[in-house]
Design a protein around this motif. Structure first.
Motif, PDB file in Angstrom:
ATOM      1  N   MET A   5      97.762  54.927  65.608  1.00  0.00           N
ATOM      2  CA  MET A   5      98.854  55.899  65.682  1.00  0.00           C
ATOM      3  C   MET A   5     100.043  55.457  64.826  1.00  0.00           C
ATOM      4  O   MET A   5     100.621  56.263  64.088  1.00  0.00           O
ATOM      5  N   THR A   6     100.387  54.164  64.907  1.00  0.00           N
ATOM      6  CA  THR A   6     101.511  53.643  64.113  1.00  0.00           C
ATOM      7  C   THR A   6     101.233  53.771  62.625  1.00  0.00           C
ATOM      8  O   THR A   6     102.100  54.198  61.843  1.00  0.00           O
ATOM      9  N   LEU A   7     100.024  53.421  62.221  1.00  0.00           N
ATOM     10  CA  LEU A   7      99.656  53.528  60.809  1.00  0.00           C
ATOM     11  C   LEU A   7      99.684  54.984  60.350  1.00  0.00           C
ATOM     12  O   LEU A   7     100.110  55.283  59.235  1.00  0.00           O
ATOM     13  N   ALA A   8      99.245  55.897  61.216  1.00  0.00           N
ATOM     14  CA  ALA A   8      99.239  57.317  60.863  1.00  0.00           C
ATOM     15  C   ALA A   8     100.659  57.838  60.664  1.00  0.00           C
ATOM     16  O   ALA A   8     100.925  58.631  59.752  1.00  0.00           O
ATOM     17  N   GLU A  59      97.853  56.964  51.874  1.00  0.00           N
ATOM     18  CA  GLU A  59      96.450  57.266  52.136  1.00  0.00           C
ATOM     19  C   GLU A  59      95.693  56.026  52.598  1.00  0.00           C
ATOM     20  O   GLU A  59      94.767  56.111  53.408  1.00  0.00           O
ATOM     21  N   LEU A  60      96.074  54.854  52.070  1.00  0.00           N
ATOM     22  CA  LEU A  60      95.439  53.606  52.496  1.00  0.00           C
ATOM     23  C   LEU A  60      95.735  53.338  53.969  1.00  0.00           C
ATOM     24  O   LEU A  60      94.833  52.991  54.746  1.00  0.00           O
ATOM     25  N   MET A  61      96.996  53.503  54.353  1.00  0.00           N
ATOM     26  CA  MET A  61      97.343  53.335  55.769  1.00  0.00           C
ATOM     27  C   MET A  61      96.626  54.375  56.632  1.00  0.00           C
ATOM     28  O   MET A  61      96.167  54.077  57.742  1.00  0.00           O
ATOM     29  N   ASN A  62      96.510  55.590  56.104  1.00  0.00           N
ATOM     30  CA  ASN A  62      95.792  56.638  56.818  1.00  0.00           C
ATOM     31  C   ASN A  62      94.330  56.269  56.996  1.00  0.00           C
ATOM     32  O   ASN A  62      93.738  56.476  58.059  1.00  0.00           O
ATOM     33  N   SER A  63      93.739  55.705  55.931  1.00  0.00           N
ATOM     34  CA  SER A  63      92.332  55.309  55.983  1.00  0.00           C
ATOM     35  C   SER A  63      92.103  54.238  57.043  1.00  0.00           C
ATOM     36  O   SER A  63      91.132  54.290  57.801  1.00  0.00           O
ATOM     37  N   ILE A  64      93.007  53.268  57.086  1.00  0.00           N
ATOM     38  CA  ILE A  64      92.891  52.209  58.092  1.00  0.00           C
ATOM     39  C   ILE A  64      93.092  52.782  59.488  1.00  0.00           C
ATOM     40  O   ILE A  64      92.427  52.376  60.453  1.00  0.00           O
ATOM     41  N   ALA A  65      93.996  53.774  59.592  1.00  0.00           N
ATOM     42  CA  ALA A  65      94.258  54.393  60.896  1.00  0.00           C
ATOM     43  C   ALA A  65      93.002  55.034  61.467  1.00  0.00           C
ATOM     44  O   ALA A  65      92.786  55.007  62.692  1.00  0.00           O
ATOM     45  N   PHE A  68      90.930  52.959  63.765  1.00  0.00           N
ATOM     46  CA  PHE A  68      91.466  52.598  65.079  1.00  0.00           C
ATOM     47  C   PHE A  68      91.756  53.797  65.970  1.00  0.00           C
ATOM     48  O   PHE A  68      91.959  53.635  67.175  1.00  0.00           O
ATOM     49  N   ALA A  69      91.817  54.988  65.389  1.00  0.00           N
ATOM     50  CA  ALA A  69      92.173  56.182  66.168  1.00  0.00           C
ATOM     51  C   ALA A  69      91.297  57.350  65.727  1.00  0.00           C
ATOM     52  O   ALA A  69      90.814  57.383  64.594  1.00  0.00           O
ATOM     53  N   PRO A  70      91.087  58.329  66.618  1.00  0.00           N
ATOM     54  CA  PRO A  70      90.236  59.473  66.279  1.00  0.00           C
ATOM     55  C   PRO A  70      90.886  60.395  65.256  1.00  0.00           C
ATOM     56  O   PRO A  70      92.114  60.481  65.160  1.00  0.00           O
ATOM     57  N   THR A  75      94.713  63.104  61.811  1.00  0.00           N
ATOM     58  CA  THR A  75      94.890  64.228  60.891  1.00  0.00           C
ATOM     59  C   THR A  75      96.051  65.151  61.276  1.00  0.00           C
ATOM     60  O   THR A  75      96.899  65.462  60.434  1.00  0.00           O
ATOM     61  N   PRO A  76      96.147  65.594  62.550  1.00  0.00           N
ATOM     62  CA  PRO A  76      97.282  66.472  62.881  1.00  0.00           C
ATOM     63  C   PRO A  76      98.646  65.809  62.738  1.00  0.00           C
ATOM     64  O   PRO A  76      99.649  66.495  62.544  1.00  0.00           O
TER      65      PRO A  76
END
Length: 294
Positions: A5-8, A59-65, A68-70, A75-76
């Motif tokens: 969640m934090t990374l997202a 996007e890299l942080m999103n990819s890692i997220a 760890f998270a669904p 995405t939302p």
């Protein structure tokens, strides 16, 4: 899940700001290098590269997220990037944000909070081959075939005629192809996570299959997102892209995993309300920009 969640959230901040930086770079490329939306003169703009590096980091942080998270949570949360993009667009690109736009920002924030509080956990995946088994199910293969056919038609038939007048043309290409890239990045990030945890997935061919899909789909996605950003206001593209991209990604995730991994009615209703609040907020933002252009 907290890490994801934090990374997202951090990724949304980076991605939202990257749209504004990229738009500034494209404007600079048009002024100094004659970029008109068709070529690649924007590659000569340092500001565009700054925007791309910011986007890549996001996007890299999103990819890692996604490891760890669904996807139903990560995405939302991209709605936050719309909020950030709108605020920065108003400050740096002088795109006016009126009362309707401010209401849209607040609605997006409320929807994101609901999703954070009620998103269910992801399915427990032990190997990359488990995701491959899900990906080769007939229904998901049909979805991939539909995306391929649709994007090909849009790229070669519709885009040359209507790409510069209708933002949905480029956005639909980015979003449909992007939904496949999200599934690929989810698979690849899980493979990396398992490998770091001591269960080597790099020896499995499926890991590299997902990596190839990820690279091809991401390059296509970024190319048409750049085209959209050059032709239309950054805040408008950011908003429309979020709605269509989220819809496509959640559809792909629902098909791939066979649902949202929850049987609780309250959780499901809360998720739906969160999605609807985000979509409504984005619609308000889009309407506010449409009114400004009218």
């Amino acid at each position: 899940r907290f890490i994801g969640m934090t990374l997202a959230i951090l990724a949304s901040c980076a991605i939202g700001s990257s749209y504004v930086i990229t738009k500034t770079g494209l404007t600079q490329a048009a002024e100094h290098h004659g970029f008109n939306g068709d070529g690649h003169e924007y590659l000569r703009s340092p500001i565009w590269w700054c925007g791309m590096l910011t986007l890549i980091s996001g996007e890299l942080m999103n990819s890692i997220a996604y490891a760890f998270a669904p996807a139903v949570l990560v995405t939302p949360l991209g709605a936050l990037s719309v909020l950030i993009g709108t605020v920065m667009g108003a400050y740096f690109l002088h795109e006016e944000v009126r009362t309707l736009g401010r209401l849209g920002c607040a609605t997006c924030l409320l929807g994101s909070i609901m999703l954070i509080l009620h998103a269910p956990p992801d399915k427990d995946i032990q190997t990359i081959d488990e995701i491959l088994d899900l990906a080769i199910q007939p229904l998901f293969l049909l979805y991939c075939a539909l995306v391929t056919g649709f994007s090909t038609y849009m790229i070669y038939v519709v885009s040359p005629k209507s790409g510069r007048t209708n933002p949905l043309v480029y956005i639909s290409i980015c979003s449909s192809v992007g939904s496949i890239s999200v599934m690929a990045v989810k698979a690849f990030s899980i493979a990396v996570k398992l490998t770091v945890g001591g269960e080597n997935q790099l020896s499995r061919p499926s890991t590299y299959a997902f990596l190839i899909v990820l690279v091809v789909s991401t390059l296509t996605q970024m190319n048409y997102l750049n085209k959209a950003m050059d032709e239309f206001p950054a805040s408008l593209i950011n908003a429309m892209y979020y709605v269509v991209f989220t819809t496509c990604t959640l559809s792909a995730s629902f098909i791939l995993y066979g649902g949202f991994n929850t049987t609780e009615v309250v959780t499901t209703l809360s998720l739906v309300c969160g999605f609807l609040l985000n979509f409504f907020g984005i619609a308000l933002l889009t309407l506010s920009k449409t009114d400004d252009q009218a």
